[in-house]
Design a protein around this motif. Structure first.
Motif, mmCIF file in Angstrom:
data_model
loop_
_atom_site.group_PDB
_atom_site.id
_atom_site.type_symbol
_atom_site.label_atom_id
_atom_site.label_comp_id
_atom_site.label_asym_id
_atom_site.label_seq_id
_atom_site.Cartn_x
_atom_site.Cartn_y
_atom_site.Cartn_z
ATOM 1 N N PRO A 172 0.781 -1.134 -0.022
ATOM 2 C CA PRO A 172 0.067 -0.051 0.000
ATOM 3 C C PRO A 172 0.767 1.150 -0.074
ATOM 4 O O PRO A 172 1.929 1.322 0.505
ATOM 5 C CB PRO A 172 -0.739 -0.045 1.334
ATOM 6 C CG PRO A 172 -0.692 -1.452 1.781
ATOM 7 C CD PRO A 172 0.609 -2.013 1.363
ATOM 8 N N ASP B 163 -4.508 -4.229 4.188
ATOM 9 C CA ASP B 163 -5.556 -3.542 4.798
ATOM 10 C C ASP B 163 -5.239 -2.908 6.311
ATOM 11 O O ASP B 163 -5.797 -1.953 6.341
ATOM 12 C CB ASP B 163 -6.826 -4.610 4.926
ATOM 13 C CG ASP B 163 -7.961 -4.091 5.580
ATOM 14 O OD1 ASP B 163 -8.678 -3.167 5.090
ATOM 15 O OD2 ASP B 163 -8.353 -4.345 6.893
ATOM 16 N N GLU C 47 -3.110 0.263 5.447
ATOM 17 C CA GLU C 47 -4.037 1.238 4.812
ATOM 18 C C GLU C 47 -4.864 1.962 6.027
ATOM 19 O O GLU C 47 -5.054 2.963 6.117
ATOM 20 C CB GLU C 47 -4.821 0.631 3.863
ATOM 21 C CG GLU C 47 -4.067 0.188 2.470
ATOM 22 C CD GLU C 47 -5.003 -0.401 1.571
ATOM 23 O OE1 GLU C 47 -5.880 -0.974 1.828
ATOM 24 O OE2 GLU C 47 -4.722 -0.185 0.384
#
Length: 326
Positions: free
Chosen positions: A114, A285, A288
């Motif tokens: 990310p 995830d 992020e």
């Protein structure tokens, strides 16, 4: 390309060489990554020192790294070119790892990094973060469970605390370093106990409450096994991802049997591609969302690879050791 390599096992300052060599082009199904960071893990240091025979005449060390996809081979989606990625298994059963400007790897060993994560953080994900995610989640969801993580100040262990907490578990940790107690609590542990406490079993029971501990995660599984068997609840699981200090522990089988305890070992290098993809997505995830603190203890230039190896050998650090590659 700039690279670091060794042609014999030995002390890092004696055998690691910094120089230039040609880089490979991606074959069918492979990705060429221009690396900006390389992670130095204990397994890399032990392999260089001679923990296992060299499988190749020349080895570029390190399995973890992060950078940009520069080219792809036949059968790989060309839209990957220009993507930020982290890689795993760079030097697992291969001669050429990530201590270099470029590495070619099978597409399945390359994962999206990310934008919220630096390349240094990305280079600390392959072994530590995926080991942590596998240790926590390999048997399914842990939501509502109490999980005990031994040695909570270790790189993998502290990541496991965060992943388990984010997954809905209540986490208890142990440590032998009082200076790391607050740092471990910051990762999400509701209680941090001294593993040298002769009454550790009772202390864990008090912290866990009536539900007990359903899962134990341990990087020194053999040393702690007898205590872990006393701690674990009926039908609980003990997950070992290392056992250097006591590699061949005695097994209290009858005690385990009457609790129906599962004792399992994990090795991140052997992760199925589907599992690695799932864990990489969970880690991405969390990055992020800003809920995964991937600690980096030191960053050094590629030319100081020997010093980086020494830092990992010494231990007593808070996070990963990373080589930057300009």
């Amino acid at each position: 390309m700039k690279a670091v390599w060794y042609e014999a096992n030995g002390d890092a300052h004696d055998v690691l060489v910094h120089g230039d060599m040609a880089h490979a082009t991606p074959a069918d199904g492979e990705v060429l990554v221009r690396l900006h960071a390389s992670g130095v893990n204990p397994s890399d240091v032990k392999a260089r020192a001679g923990s296992r025979p060299m499988g190749f005449d020349r080895v570029i060390p390190h399995s973890d790294g992060a950078g940009m996809v520069e080219a792809v081979g036949s059968g790989v989606d060309p839209s990957l070119v220009g993507s930020r990625v982290f890689v795993r298994n760079g030097q697992w059963q291969r001669a050429s790892g990530t201590a270099a400007e470029y590495v070619t790897l099978a597409e399945g060993l390359v994962h999206t990094l990310p934008d919220a994560a630096s390349f240094a953080v990305g280079a600390a994900l392959g072994i530590p973060a995926l080991t942590a995610a596998h240790a926590v989640l390999k048997d399914g969801p842990v939501d509502g469970q109490t999980v005990l993580v031994h040695g909570g100040g270790g790189t993998v262990a502290r990541l496991a605390i965060q992943i388990a907490t984010d997954s809905g578990a209540r986490v208890i940790a142990t440590t032998g370093d009082n200076d790391k107690v607050d740092w471990i609590r910051d990762a999400g542990a509701v209680a941090v106990l001294d593993y040298r406490d002769p009454d550790l079993v009772s202390a864990v029971a008090a912290a866990a409450g009536s539900g007990g501990v359903g899962r134990i995660i341990d990087g020194e599984c053999g040393r702690n096994l007898a205590t872990s068997i006393d701690i674990i609840s009926i039908k609980g699981t003990i997950v070992g991802y290392g056992s250097v200090l006591t590699p061949a522990p005695e097994l209290a089988f009858l005690k385990m049997m009457f609790k129906e305890v599962t004792l399992t070992s994990i090795l991140v290098y052997l992760l199925a591609e589907s599992a690695a993809d799932a864990y990489a997505s969970i880690v991405a995830d969390m990055l992020e969302r800003g809920v995964l603190d991937v600690a980096v203890a030191a960053t050094l230039p590629l030319t100081e690879a020997a010093q980086a190896h020494r830092l990992v050998e010494v231990g007593d650090r808070r996070g990963a050791v990373i080589l930057t590659i300009d």
